[in-house]
Design an enzyme around this catalytic site. Structure first.
Site, short mmCIF file in Angstrom:
data_model
loop_
_atom_site.label_atom_id
_atom_site.label_comp_id
_atom_site.label_asym_id
_atom_site.label_seq_id
_atom_site.Cartn_x
_atom_site.Cartn_y
_atom_site.Cartn_z
N SER A 14 47.21 -86.97 -47.25
CA SER A 14 47.56 -85.89 -48.16
C SER A 14 47.68 -84.57 -47.43
CB SER A 14 46.48 -85.77 -49.25
OG SER A 14 46.62 -84.57 -49.98
N TYR B 258 38.05 -84.39 -52.11
CA TYR B 258 39.24 -85.24 -52.02
C TYR B 258 39.88 -85.12 -50.64
CZ TYR B 258 44.09 -86.70 -52.62
OH TYR B 258 45.31 -87.30 -52.45
#
Length: 341
Positions: free
Chosen positions: A143, A168
């Site tokens: 990501s 995350y």
């Protein structure tokens, strides 16, 4: 090829599954269909692939598609180590594409355990099975969030990424580190793909385009963080999907010969768009103005993202290029049709 695709009921996974099947590959799709967002949307995606909701509701049961004769779906969590090992043992995959993860930056502030279970423990189980069952290539989703407090723009895969600002992001960085370790120790190729703000038809309801469209259509205000002073490298879903499949299909003889087993790539539109301009584009396509509630920056968020994709162009001759207006229109058309607006 025979490909294990995890996260097959997710936004990106659904589109990747469809393209792989259209190109003639055999796909075993895996997803736990959790309730992070409305599971009905996940069931609807699977239905588009010929997997009925009734069949998909049952855990640990393989179901064949009625539309694609080369698709099998199984509802399973990556944390289920023994069941996952049995699946690898039976199916004998050529390639694994791991797109399953607990997504969302903000939710990681509320439920951190879900991120460790799925993104760290689950990924370890994937790596262990790739090792023991001699998988030829592991392709996995990372990501843009791993860049964290990095202030160098545009972001390059060679940048230091040791200042994540959300759990995350930290789990995604840990995936990259774990993949490097397994490539180094056990000699199998791994390729991590850092996705940049993916949007488009069948998108996630917790993401900006979905939230903004839904609110504007229903004459409700939208929350705009950091007083609108945000920029994102918005990347259209079909550009992401083509990139993922290109990486899966590319032969690795040269990398293996050079022992160049660990790779990372950005997949982004190579352009940063101001959030307020993004909102204007949505307004123009909907033919309605948004009522904005300007708010401070949220914890775990960053002000700007922008992908340098030179490595992707060099190694795969591929560069995402869908204009933002075109991508937003495709999403709005899907939204109106799906929700009968």
């Amino acid at each position: 090829m025979k490909i294990l695709l995890t996260g097959a009921a997710g936004f990106i996974g659904f589109h990747v599954a469809k393209l792989l099947l259209e190109k003639g590959h055999q796909v075993v799709g895996l997803d736990n269909i959790n309730n992070y967002y409305d599971p009905q949307l996940k069931y609807a995606r699977l239905n588009e692939l010929g997997i009925s909701k009734k069949a998909a509701e049952v855990f640990n049961q393989k179901t064949s598609s009625s539309l694609f004769d080369k698709l099998v779906f199984i509802r399973l969590s990556l944390e289920k180590r023994e069941e996952l090992q049995e699946l690898f043992k039976i199916e004998k995959f050529d390639v694994v594409c791991n797109l399953a993860a607990q997504a969302g930056v903000r939710y990681s502030l509320e439920n951190p355990q879900a991120y460790i279970d799925s993104n760290v423990l689950g990924f370890l189980n994937i790596l262990e099975n790739c090792r023991h069952f001699k998988i030829k290539h592991l392709v996995y989703a990372s990501s843009s969030s791993v860049y964290g407090l990095n202030s160098k723009i545009p972001f390059e895969v060679t940048d230091h990424v040791d200042q994540p600002v959300s759990l995350y992001a930290a789990t995604k960085k840990s995936n990259e580190l774990m993949a490097h370790t397994y490539s180094h120790l056990f000699g199998f190729p791994t390729t991590g793909l850092r996705f940049f703000t993916v949007y488009g038809p069948w998108g996630r309801p917790d993401m900006a385009l979905f939230l903004f469209t839904k609110a504007i259509v229903n004459n409700k205000p939208i929350d705009v963080y950091n007083n609108g002073k945000m920029e994102r490298d918005f990347t259209y879903i079909h550009d992401i999907t083509k990139g993922v499949v290109k990486v899966i299909e590319t032969k690795l003889e040269e990398r293996i010969r050079k022992k160049d087993l660990y790779r990372l790539y950005n997949i982004g539109n190579n352009k940063s768009v101001k959030l307020l301009d993004f909102i204007k584009a949505i307004e123009a396509i909907l033919g309605k103005n948004a009522r904005m509630i300007l708010l401070p920056m949220q914890a775990g968020d960053v002000e700007k993202t922008w992908a340098n994709v030179d490595a992707l162009v060099q190694d795969y001759d591929y560069k995402p290029n869908t204009p933002i207006d075109e991508g937003i229109k495709a999403f709005v058309d899907w939204y109106r049709d799906f929700y009968k607006v």
